[in-house]
Scaffold this active site. Structure first.
Site, short mmCIF file in Angstrom:
data_model
loop_
_atom_site.label_atom_id
_atom_site.label_comp_id
_atom_site.label_asym_id
_atom_site.label_seq_id
_atom_site.Cartn_x
_atom_site.Cartn_y
_atom_site.Cartn_z
CE LYS A 151 -3.81 -2.41 2.19
NZ LYS A 151 -4.51 -2.84 3.42
CD GLN A 160 -3.39 -4.43 6.55
OE1 GLN A 160 -3.26 -3.44 5.84
NE2 GLN A 160 -4.03 -5.52 6.15
CG ASP A 189 -9.71 -0.24 4.90
OD1 ASP A 189 -9.49 -0.49 3.70
OD2 ASP A 189 -9.01 -0.66 5.83
#
Ligand code: NDP
Length: 287
Positions: free
Chosen positions: A54, A98, A121
């Site tokens: 990422k 994460q 997200d």
């Protein structure tokens, strides 16, 4: 006839090019780069690889990235304090924690603590609710990426039957919402579904988001169907670790009209969509 392979790496690269152009425009207008902050707790090797990818892709598109690494024993309070600080930081546009988090941390509480307007997200209940109401703001990156791949084959989903196998809040449910918004007729299957084979056999578009290697066999796929394999499973292939999807690729290749490989299908699209969401967040915050 062999299926068309849907190349997520190539499509992801095209989306990244567009994102890079949007970043340039943003910098011209606001004098700073969009900024994504990633929070990683613990040392999970797969998570470390995902975060590294990422951050690398942020760099390639001109997005600024910052990383907070916390030890596996970090307290929930300390993590929540960090998120609150990031929520208030003017120069942070997107916050990503994460997953998975260690067992002693309540992941739902942490995700809900992220400011909804920085939730790139798309896991915050506000964003999930907006999607379910047909008013999306941030759409979870994996289903968003899968939709891009589906649209490579089907411009219009009206009249098509889509079957989503898996009902997680991260993939299955938002995937079904997006397909519904695109006018597909949608079925969601899960571990309690009675006859998975006949349900799948009726799909014009079949999305597998289960987390079980090769659960979708050739005999479960309607001839010519579009098959999107979200699964990422590490298997021990004669002592050598290897990644496979939820779809038995070699078998399904002979039945499907189009298929995503693993790796190189949905995975690279997920990151492309994270970067899109980050630029969206930056633009929305400056509006
Ligand atoms: P979850 O474990 O949260 O959900 C799995 C779903 O599959 C559940 O809804 C479960 O049903 C269902 N399921 C389990 N067994 C069966 C079965 N035998 N028959 C039918 N349905 C079944 O997983 P995620 O949604 O988080 O992830 C799914 C896969 O996608 C994983 O391999 C993950 O690694 C991968 N993934 C890939 C990403 C990418 O970027 N490509 C991003 C995110 C995930 P029930 O609800 O009844 O338990």
């Amino acid at each position: 006839m062999a299926a068309t392979i849907l190349d997520g790496k190539a499509l992801g690269a095209r989306i990244d090019e567009r994102t890079a152009q949007r970043v340039t425009t943003f910098v011209d207008e606001h004098g700073r780069r969009p900024c994504l902050t990633v929070v990683l707790v613990g040392e999970d090797p797969a998570s470390q690889v995902y975060v590294r990818n990422k951050i690398r892709r942020c760099g390639q598109t001109g997005i600024e990235s910052r990383e907070h690494r916390l030890g596996v024993d970090v307290g929930e309070d300390e993590l929540l304090r960090l998120i609150r600080a990031l929520n208030h930081a003017d120069d942070v546009d997107g916050i990503l924690v994460q997953l998975p988090l260690p067992d002693h941390i309540d992941a739902a509480l942490v995700l809900e603590a992220i400011a909804a307007e920085k939730d790139v997200d798309g896991f915050h209940p506000d964003n999930a609710g907006r999607l379910a109401s047909g008013m999306p703001r941030f759409v979870p990156c994996t289903p968003r990426g899968a939709m891009h791949l589906i649209h490579e084959v089907h411009e219009n989903l009206q009249g098509l039957h889509a079957v989503v196998v898996g009902r997680s809040t991260i993939v299955g449910r938002p995937m079904a919402q997006l397909l519904l918004m695109a006018d597909a007729t949608v079925t969601i299957a899960h571990s309690k579904t009675k006859d998975l084979t006949s349900t799948c056999l009726d799909a014009d578009i079949l999305i597998a988001a289960v987390g079980r290697p090769k659960i979708i066999s050739g005999g479960m796929v309607k001839p010519g169907a579009t098959v999107i394999d979200v699964g990422i499973n590490r298997i021990d292939d004669g002592g050598k670790g290897r990644l496979v999807g939820d779809v038995d690729y070699d078998q399904v290749m002979g039945h499907a009209g189009a298929i995503t490989p693993v790796p190189g299908g949905v995975g690279p699209m997920t990151i492309a969509c994270l970067l899109e969401n980050t630029v969206d967040a930056a633009i929305m915050r400056m509006a």
